[in-house]
Structures are given as C-alpha cells and as structure tokens.
Design a protein around this motif. Structure first.
Motif, PDB file in Angstrom:
ATOM      1  N   VAL A 126       1.985   6.767   1.762  1.00  0.00           N
ATOM      2  CA  VAL A 126       0.683   7.329   1.395  1.00  0.00           C
ATOM      3  C   VAL A 126      -0.393   6.540   2.126  1.00  0.00           C
ATOM      4  CG1 VAL A 126       1.367   8.212  -0.850  1.00  0.00           C
ATOM      5  CG2 VAL A 126       0.613   5.845  -0.653  1.00  0.00           C
ATOM      6  N   ALA A 127      -1.502   7.212   2.405  1.00  0.00           N
ATOM      7  CA  ALA A 127      -2.581   6.569   3.162  1.00  0.00           C
ATOM      8  C   ALA A 127      -3.446   5.657   2.311  1.00  0.00           C
ATOM      9  CB  ALA A 127      -3.463   7.630   3.820  1.00  0.00           C
ATOM     10  N   THR A 128      -3.286   5.713   0.980  1.00  0.00           N
ATOM     11  CA  THR A 128      -4.132   4.895   0.110  1.00  0.00           C
ATOM     12  C   THR A 128      -3.745   3.428   0.134  1.00  0.00           C
ATOM     13  OG1 THR A 128      -2.684   5.474  -1.741  1.00  0.00           O
ATOM     14  CG2 THR A 128      -4.676   6.799  -1.413  1.00  0.00           C
ATOM     15  N   GLY A 129      -2.596   3.100   0.692  1.00  0.00           N
ATOM     16  CA  GLY A 129      -2.237   1.694   0.794  1.00  0.00           C
ATOM     17  C   GLY A 129      -1.017   1.339  -0.023  1.00  0.00           C
ATOM     18  N   GLY A 130      -1.076   0.184  -0.664  1.00  0.00           N
ATOM     19  CA  GLY A 130       0.063  -0.319  -1.392  1.00  0.00           C
ATOM     20  C   GLY A 130       0.890  -1.296  -0.587  1.00  0.00           C
ATOM     21  N   TRP A 131       0.260  -1.943   0.414  1.00  0.00           N
ATOM     22  CA  TRP A 131       0.980  -2.908   1.221  1.00  0.00           C
ATOM     23  C   TRP A 131       1.307  -4.153   0.404  1.00  0.00           C
ATOM     24  CZ3 TRP A 131      -2.482   0.423   3.344  1.00  0.00           C
ATOM     25  CH2 TRP A 131      -2.046   1.153   4.466  1.00  0.00           C
ATOM     26  N   ALA A 132       2.437  -4.733   0.711  1.00  0.00           N
ATOM     27  CA  ALA A 132       2.912  -5.891  -0.051  1.00  0.00           C
ATOM     28  C   ALA A 132       1.991  -7.081   0.173  1.00  0.00           C
ATOM     29  CB  ALA A 132       4.342  -6.245   0.366  1.00  0.00           C
ATOM     30  N   GLU A 133       1.756  -7.841  -0.894  1.00  0.00           N
ATOM     31  CA  GLU A 133       0.914  -9.017  -0.843  1.00  0.00           C
ATOM     32  C   GLU A 133       1.773 -10.263  -0.655  1.00  0.00           C
ATOM     33  OE1 GLU A 133      -2.293  -9.003  -0.835  1.00  0.00           O
ATOM     34  OE2 GLU A 133      -2.721  -6.925  -1.422  1.00  0.00           O
TER      35      GLU A 133
END
Length: 481
Positions: A126-133
């Motif tokens: 999805v384009a909203t993100g959610g990349w791992a921190e």
C-alpha cells in the motif's frame, strides 16, 4: 543596485540596543517602539508537517518526538523522500506454481537516487507506508531513565510547594481545595526510589542501578590496517548525527528518517503583551492575522547608487526615503550622537529588564544574550537642514513614471528626485582617516499617524529612529603632485 544585493547596509537601532535591518524589526503600535527578535516573546500557534501539511496537537507531537509519522527524509542528503510504485512477479497465494503481477511501493530520493531497497527494507503493498522501524537496543533503559528523572522532578516540585506553605497553618479544607486528594495521592506515589534504597521500603518508582566506570575498552578490529577504506561507503558526520540513536558508520546502514515538524509562531511584545505577528491557523495559508512589520510603519531608507569613497574626500551619496503609510509624513534628518544612546545599550545589557511581563501571563520569556553593538561612525556626514514631506502611499501611483515635483517646493541641492511616495536625498559623506569602511549615522525624525483599532480617532506622534548606514569601503587618497 547595491541595496538589492546588500540588505544589511541600512540598520535601525532597536529599543533593546541592537542594530537590525528593517526586515527583521517589528513596530509595536501600542508602545510606539521598535522590537526585534530578541525583545519579543515567541509563542507556538500550530504544529504541522511541512510535506503533508497535517496539523498535529502538542501532546501528539511530544509523543512522536516532533516528527511526522507518514513523511520521510533521505538519510543521505536530507531531501524529502517520495513514494514510488513498481510491478513485480509474485507467486499466486492459492496456487504457488502460478505467477501474478503485483504492484508494490518503495521510498526513493529524487536528488541522490537513494532508495529504501539499498538497506533491505521490504516493499509495501500500500502507498500509505508501514515501513519497518529500527529497534533501539537501549530503548528500555532510556525509558527507565526518563521515568526516574520525571519522578525526581515531581518530588522536588512537591518539596518546594510544601516548604512554601510550611510557615503558615492550613486547614484540611483549604488544602483539599488547592490540591485535590487524588493529586496528593498521585504525588505520593511518584516518590522516586533511590538507586541505593533497599527493596520493600514502600516507596514507588523505578529501580535504577548506578553504572560503574571501567578502564577497559574494546580493541580495534584486526583488519582495520589491512583492509582498504572506501570513502563512498562510510557515513559522514552529518549523516551519523542525523540519527543520534544509532549513529550508523556505513552508508549501507542508513534508514529513512521521519520528517521534523515545523511550527507557526506568533510574536508578542514583552512590555505591553500585544501581538506583533500572528499567522493564520491553516498550515497551507501564508497570510497573517496580525503583521506589524517595521516596513509597514517606519520610513524605509535605502542606498540608491554605489559610490567610490576616498579617505578624507567629501563624496555625494544618494539615499531614498519611502513612506509606507497611507498618510502624509514629515521627515527630518538629525545628527547622531552615540553618547545619547549609551543608556539604551546599558539598559539592554541589564538582565532584569527582560522580565517586565506580569506573573499572570502565560507567555514564556527567555532571556537572550545581547549582542555587542558598535555605534561609532567612521565617517562624517553633512545632513540637509529643514524638513521633507513624503506623500502618502498610493498603489496606483507606482505605475506613473513622471516625477511629481510640481506640488512640492524642494531644494534641488537636497532633493535629487521625487516619485510618488519616494524621495531621493543627497548626503555629503567624508570618511575619517584610517577608516576601511565608511559607516554614517543619523536620527530619522518623522510624524507617525497611529491608527490602532481601539483608538477613537487617529493621533499623530513624532518619533525618532537612530539609523546606521554602511556607505561602502574606503580607498586611500593619494594627492597628485
């Protein structure tokens, strides 16, 4: 023109004793004084992300460490990262033998071509993100330190309040009105536990173990002197300091950085507590509800032409005066005496003068160290005698290129030209011996028509503004034989 490239050549003396250009000074219509950034109070109105322009409450910004959760900066060049879409071949969930085309998203920098794939971040669906921190290994320890010192600060605050009211007897009802029972119990429960306190003593708080210093340090790796260093793969100091939690040594360990949020701030006069500047609440709006910049109320002085100055030689210097107000203005140039403003500089260096706000005000005042101001002119100037009349500002007159000198009786030796609300004035400047830079000073006296909204009628007052002008560099004068 010279003034287009050097905006600091004409500086005004603020009421706090600092020389500032007219673009960095505000004018208080209630105190009728000049105010700069050092003698005003700063208030935060709105917190927002400069990329997505999303408003953020102060409590939420404090929890997110003043960073936006959806926007990222490039860890390599600090440019804003953009979301890119691409198509990949992935196995079908129901039948792994079949392959389907899926769209995935990743972060990319349009400036240095850095992508989130360089550090192995997994693409998102999805384009909203959610990349791992990134996980900080010292997170729990830092949180325990914050909790401990928060409880210590709460206990010290309670001790000061108890010492403040210990000299007089207070009934239970008065204490319950000032400090409710839940708050008293909460303060008691926040009593910090000493690092050396024995367990089971009934006090609440986080148990801290003091660290011990050691003289043993880890040695250098064996291949540090034999392996060739590739500078392109080593993170520079700016890249390391942008991530203080991890401080990556290699460029392969750079992770996207959450974008810092910005604030819209309002400025308030310290003495009368009136707003000097107040922006709109909407982050996308560049308008101001209140904007009392000095260039809206004080005549603007500019250098018109660049001149060649020689030591001890009198030179004609032309300056322009501009009336920014919709009222006619009478202007006079008076000699500048530095000794007359010594009290202003001494008052500015007094730290007790900054705390003139009432204790009931919610404005936070921070004392800023005062800059050293040099008011010693390095050139003599011959000022014109008498007064000059500046016409009111008229936006339609800016398109008229003809000189409007028919209705004014000006001395041609003093007034070089007149156009709309601007007047060119001739000054005779003589640099002093051994002066490398010619600085002249004079006092601008003008009639200001105050149009405060609370006033019943307009009233005209006479104000004096000390001005220092950097005329230019001085060359040595050689007499011809």
């Amino acid at each position: 023109m010279a003034h287009l490239f050097q905006v600091d050549r004409v500086r005004l003396l603020c009421s706090c004793g600092i020389l500032k250009p007219i673009t960095a000074i505000y004018f208080c219509r209630h105190c009728l004084k000049l105010r700069c950034g050092n003698c005003v109070s700063h208030e935060v109105d709105t917190l927002f992300c400069p990329n997505c322009l999303e408003n953020m409450p102060s409590t939420e910004a404090r929890l997110k460490k003043n960073r936006c959760a959806n926007c990222f900066d490039c860890p390599s060049c600090s440019h804003t990262l953009s979301t890119r879409a691409t198509s990949i071949q992935a196995p079908y969930p129901e039948d792994p033998s079949k392959w389907v085309t899926r769209k995935v998203y990743y972060l990319a920098c349009t400036s240095c071509r850095w992508t989130s794939r360089d550090v192995g971040l997994k693409d998102q669906t999805v384009a909203t993100g959610g990349w791992a921190e990134q996980d900080n290994e010292h997170y729990k320890y830092l949180q325990s330190l914050l909790e401990h010192y928060r409880s210590v600060a709460q206990q010290e605050k309670g001790d000061r309040e108890r010492k403040r009211f210990s000299h007089r007897k207070s009934s239970y009802l008065s204490l319950s009105d000032k400090y409710s029972l839940p708050s008293l119990l909460g303060r008691k429960s926040l009593t910090p536990l000493s690092p050396f306190a024995p367990k089971g003593d009934g006090s609440q708080g986080s148990e801290m173990t003091p660290l011990e210093a050691t003289s043993e340090v880890d040695g250098l790796p064996d291949n540090i002197f034999s392996e060739e260093v590739v500078l392109s793969s080593v993170a520079n100091m700016e890249q390391r300091m942008s991530s203080p939690e991890w401080q990556p040594e290699n460029t392969s360990d750079l992770y996207p950085l959450h974008k810092h949020i910005l604030v819209k701030r309002s400025l308030r006069c310290r003495h009368c507590e009136h707003n000097l500047s107040k922006p709109e609440y909407n982050p996308s709006s560049i308008k101001f509800k209140i904007q009392l910049g000095a260039f809206y109320h004080v005549p603007e002085v500019r250098m018109v032409h660049k001149v060649d100055l020689k030591s001890g030689v009198e030179t004609n210097v032309q300056i322009s005066l501009c009336n920014p107000t919709p009222h006619d203005m009478t202007v006079a140039l008076l000699p500048f005496v530095p000794e007359a403003y010594a009290a202003v500089l001494q008052k500015a260096e007094d730290p007790a003068d900054g705390g003139s706000l009432s204790t009931s005000s919610l404005v936070r005042v921070v004392d800023i160290p005062v800059e050293k101001t040099d008011l010693t002119p390095t050139a003599d100037v011959a000022l014109p005698q008498g007064q000059l009349v500046l016409a009111a500002r008229d936006d339609t007159a800016e398109y008229d290129d003809q000189d409007s000198i028919s209705s004014y009786k000006d001395d041609p030796h003093v007034v070089a030209w007149r156009r709309a609300n601007k007047v060119g004035v001739n000054l005779l400047v003589t640099p002093k011996p051994e002066a490398k830079q010619a600085n002249v000073g004079f006092v601008l006296r003008y009639d200001y028509t105050n149009t405060v909204a609370t006033a019943t009628e307009s009233r005209t007052v006479t104000l004096n503004i000390p001005i220092m002008v950097d005329v230019g560099s001085v060359t040595e004068h050689c007499d011809e034989e």
